[in-house]
Design a protein around this motif. Sequence first.
Motif, PDB file in Angstrom:
ATOM      1  N   TRP A 163      37.990  27.495   9.624  1.00 45.84           N
ATOM      2  CA  TRP A 163      37.352  26.624   8.627  1.00 45.84           C
ATOM      3  C   TRP A 163      36.068  27.272   8.103  1.00 45.84           C
ATOM      4  O   TRP A 163      35.784  27.259   6.896  1.00 45.84           O
ATOM      5  CB  TRP A 163      37.038  25.269   9.231  1.00 45.84           C
ATOM      6  CG  TRP A 163      38.194  24.327   9.345  1.00 45.84           C
ATOM      7  CD1 TRP A 163      38.736  23.815  10.479  1.00 45.84           C
ATOM      8  CD2 TRP A 163      38.959  23.770   8.256  1.00 45.84           C
ATOM      9  NE1 TRP A 163      39.804  22.985  10.187  1.00 45.84           N
ATOM     10  CE2 TRP A 163      39.950  22.933   8.839  1.00 45.84           C
ATOM     11  CE3 TRP A 163      38.909  23.898   6.873  1.00 45.84           C
ATOM     12  CZ2 TRP A 163      40.867  22.227   8.062  1.00 45.84           C
ATOM     13  CZ3 TRP A 163      39.815  23.205   6.106  1.00 45.84           C
ATOM     14  CH2 TRP A 163      40.779  22.381   6.696  1.00 45.84           C
ATOM     15  N   SER A 164      35.281  27.840   9.025  1.00 40.31           N
ATOM     16  CA  SER A 164      34.014  28.441   8.623  1.00 40.31           C
ATOM     17  C   SER A 164      34.235  29.630   7.700  1.00 40.31           C
ATOM     18  O   SER A 164      33.607  29.756   6.638  1.00 40.31           O
ATOM     19  CB  SER A 164      33.238  28.881   9.868  1.00 40.31           C
ATOM     20  OG  SER A 164      31.988  29.427   9.516  1.00 40.31           O
ATOM     21  N   ASN A 165      35.154  30.527   8.086  1.00 33.21           N
ATOM     22  CA  ASN A 165      35.431  31.696   7.252  1.00 33.21           C
ATOM     23  C   ASN A 165      36.048  31.299   5.910  1.00 33.21           C
ATOM     24  O   ASN A 165      35.765  31.911   4.878  1.00 33.21           O
ATOM     25  CB  ASN A 165      36.355  32.652   7.988  1.00 33.21           C
ATOM     26  CG  ASN A 165      35.676  33.335   9.161  1.00 33.21           C
ATOM     27  OD1 ASN A 165      34.463  33.251   9.319  1.00 33.21           O
ATOM     28  ND2 ASN A 165      36.444  34.001   9.990  1.00 33.21           N
ATOM     29  N   LEU A 166      36.911  30.275   5.944  1.00 31.84           N
ATOM     30  CA  LEU A 166      37.498  29.784   4.701  1.00 31.84           C
ATOM     31  C   LEU A 166      36.405  29.295   3.763  1.00 31.84           C
ATOM     32  O   LEU A 166      36.429  29.570   2.547  1.00 31.84           O
ATOM     33  CB  LEU A 166      38.489  28.665   4.999  1.00 31.84           C
ATOM     34  CG  LEU A 166      39.088  27.949   3.777  1.00 31.84           C
ATOM     35  CD1 LEU A 166      39.881  28.935   2.918  1.00 31.84           C
ATOM     36  CD2 LEU A 166      39.968  26.780   4.217  1.00 31.84           C
ATOM     37  N   GLY A 167      35.426  28.582   4.307  1.00 34.71           N
ATOM     38  CA  GLY A 167      34.322  28.103   3.475  1.00 34.71           C
ATOM     39  C   GLY A 167      33.562  29.237   2.820  1.00 34.71           C
ATOM     40  O   GLY A 167      33.229  29.174   1.634  1.00 34.71           O
ATOM     41  N   LEU A 168      33.312  30.319   3.562  1.00 43.10           N
ATOM     42  CA  LEU A 168      32.579  31.450   2.998  1.00 43.10           C
ATOM     43  C   LEU A 168      33.410  32.181   1.953  1.00 43.10           C
ATOM     44  O   LEU A 168      32.881  32.664   0.948  1.00 43.10           O
ATOM     45  CB  LEU A 168      32.163  32.394   4.118  1.00 43.10           C
ATOM     46  CG  LEU A 168      31.167  31.815   5.134  1.00 43.10           C
ATOM     47  CD1 LEU A 168      30.863  32.825   6.226  1.00 43.10           C
ATOM     48  CD2 LEU A 168      29.884  31.358   4.456  1.00 43.10           C
ATOM     49  N   ALA A 169      34.734  32.265   2.184  1.00 41.74           N
ATOM     50  CA  ALA A 169      35.597  32.912   1.186  1.00 41.74           C
ATOM     51  C   ALA A 169      35.650  32.098  -0.098  1.00 41.74           C
ATOM     52  O   ALA A 169      35.600  32.648  -1.204  1.00 41.74           O
ATOM     53  CB  ALA A 169      37.001  33.099   1.765  1.00 41.74           C
TER      54      ALA A 169
END
Length: 563
Positions: A163-169
Motif C-alpha cells: 500500500w505504501s509503495n503504491l501510494g508513492l508510485a
Amino acid sequence: MRTGDAAGAAVLFRRIASAHPDEPVAWALLGGALVDAGSPSDAVDVLDRAAALAPDNDDIAVELAVAKHASGQSGQAIAVLSGRLARLGESERAHAVLAEAYRDLSQLDPAIAAYGTVLAINPDNNAARVAMGTCQQRGGDLAGAVESYRAALARDPLIDEAWSNLGLALKAVGRFEDAVTALENAVALNADDPATCSNLGVVLMDAGRLEDSAQTLEAVTVDHPGFVDGWSNLGNLRQAECQLDAALAAHDQAIALAPDNAECHWNRAMTLLLSGNFAAGFAEYEWRRRTADHAPPVHDSPLWDGTDPAGRKILLLAEQGFGDAIQFIRYAPVLQNLGAEITIGCHAKLTGLFRTLPGNPCVVSSGDDLPPVDCHAPLMSLPHLLGTALQSVPASVPYLLVPDGAVSPPPGEGRRRVGLCWTGNPKHPDNAKRSLAVAALSPIIARDDIEWVSLQFGPGSEQVASAGLTDWSPYLNGFADTASALASLDLVITVDTSTAHLAGALGCPVWLMLKCSPDWRWMLARDDSPWYPGMRLFRQDAPGAWPGVVDRIGGALDAWMEA
C-alpha cells in the motif's frame, strides 16, 4: 532447526561436520544454520567448503549464493548461479536470491526478469510481486509498479509495504487522491511507522489538502520528534502555506537532528531563496551537490572557488532544466567582464541561443570535446560565488538575442499579437499545479481586438484548435525558432516554464501566471521580478485559484490596450 533454534542447530551441525569432514551435506547444513542464525559471513566459508566437496550439487550452490548475498557479496552470488540456471529452472529459491542480488546491485532489468521467473514458478509468492514492483518503480516503470502492487494487494490486502509503495508510485504519476487512499490504507495497517505517516502528509499536500497535511505532519513530529523527514516535510508544508518563518523553524529542527542531510539543506535553501534571502539561500543551495536528484554536472578540472577570475579559463556547466540554464547564463558576461575566458557546456538545444551572448563565449554541447580550461563551475553556483544579493542581481536585458537563421512566423494582420503558453512539461513534478487548461483563459481569448497565438508545442497543443488560437507550433522547432517567435509578439502570457525565462532574457514583454506557492525565484507578495525587468507577475490568491488570475490579466489587458 525446525523449532527455530538456528544457533543451537549450528553447534550440533558443526560437531557433525567436524566428525565427518568429507561429507558435503554436513557442511551445507551447518552453512544453512549459520545463515538463519545471522552469521552469513561464517556461512560463506562453510558453504565454500561444501561446494568444493560437491561442485555439481546445485542445492549446495543455491545455499552458497544465499549466504553470499546475505553477507553483501551479491555479485559473487550471481556468479555462483549464472552457470546453473538451466538446471535450476524450477528452483524458486534460486531465482529469488538471484533477483535479490540483482536488485541490490541496482541491475533492475535482470532483477525484474528473475522476479518474473519466481512468480511463474509460484504465483502465490507475493513478496516477489512486491519486490518486483519496487524494482519497476526505481527503474521508472511506474505503470508496471502500480500493476504489481495492485496484483499483490488483490491476493492479500494486508501488505502495508505494498500500500505504501503504491501510494508513492501513484504520487509520482500525479494521481494524488488515489495516492492518499493507498497511503491511508498503509497507515491503517502500520500506524506506528513515521515514514508512512509522513508520506501520507506529503501526498495530502500534493493533493492540495493543506490542512489535512498539516494535521498529519504535526502529529508525526509530536509522536516521533527524532524523525528527520517528518520535520523536513513539515517545513515543505509550511512553505506551501507561504508561512516561511514556520518553514525555516521546521527545517532548522531537521538539520539539528541530521546536520549532514543534504536533502534537508536543499529544502531549507528553497525557503530562504523564496524569502528573498539570496546570500544565505544560495550558500545553502550548494548542498545540492550531495543530493541524489539535484546534483550538478562535474568536470575533471578543479571547481572554481570564487577567487579573482581574471585571466582564468572557466568552464560553465548548465544544470537543472532549460529555464534554469536560460536564467543563470546571464552570469557568463559578468565573468567575462571580470577578465575570465568563458566556455559554456550545455544541452545541444541551447547552443545556438547561447552563442548570442555578449562577448561571444565558446559554447559546446554536453559531451563534445572541450577546449582546455583551468576550472569549472555549475551555472547555479555562480550567484553564491559572486555574492549575489536581492539588490545586486545582474538584470540587464536582453542578454540573449534571436540567433541568425531562426525561422520567423508570418507577419501579423494589424492587431496586436499576444502569445499564450498554459502548460509546461507534464513530467515536471509540479506541472499540475503550475499549469491550467486553455479553457480557463477563455475570458481573455474572447477579445477580438487581439490576435491570439499558441506557444504550445507537444503537451497542451491538442487544445489549440478548440480554443480558436492560431497554432504557432511549426515555428517553435527549438529555442532559436522560439526566440524568433517570441520577439515577433507584442506580449507573452505564460505559466512558469522555460518560455517565461526565454521571453525575459530576450527583453520581451511577458506576464507570468503563478500558483499560490511559487518556485523560489519568483518570491512572494510582489508583482515584478528582480531577474527580468518589465516582467509582471500574476499570482493565485489561493491554491488552484486560476479564475482570479485570469480576471486580473483581463483588467491589465484593458489598460495595456489603451496605453
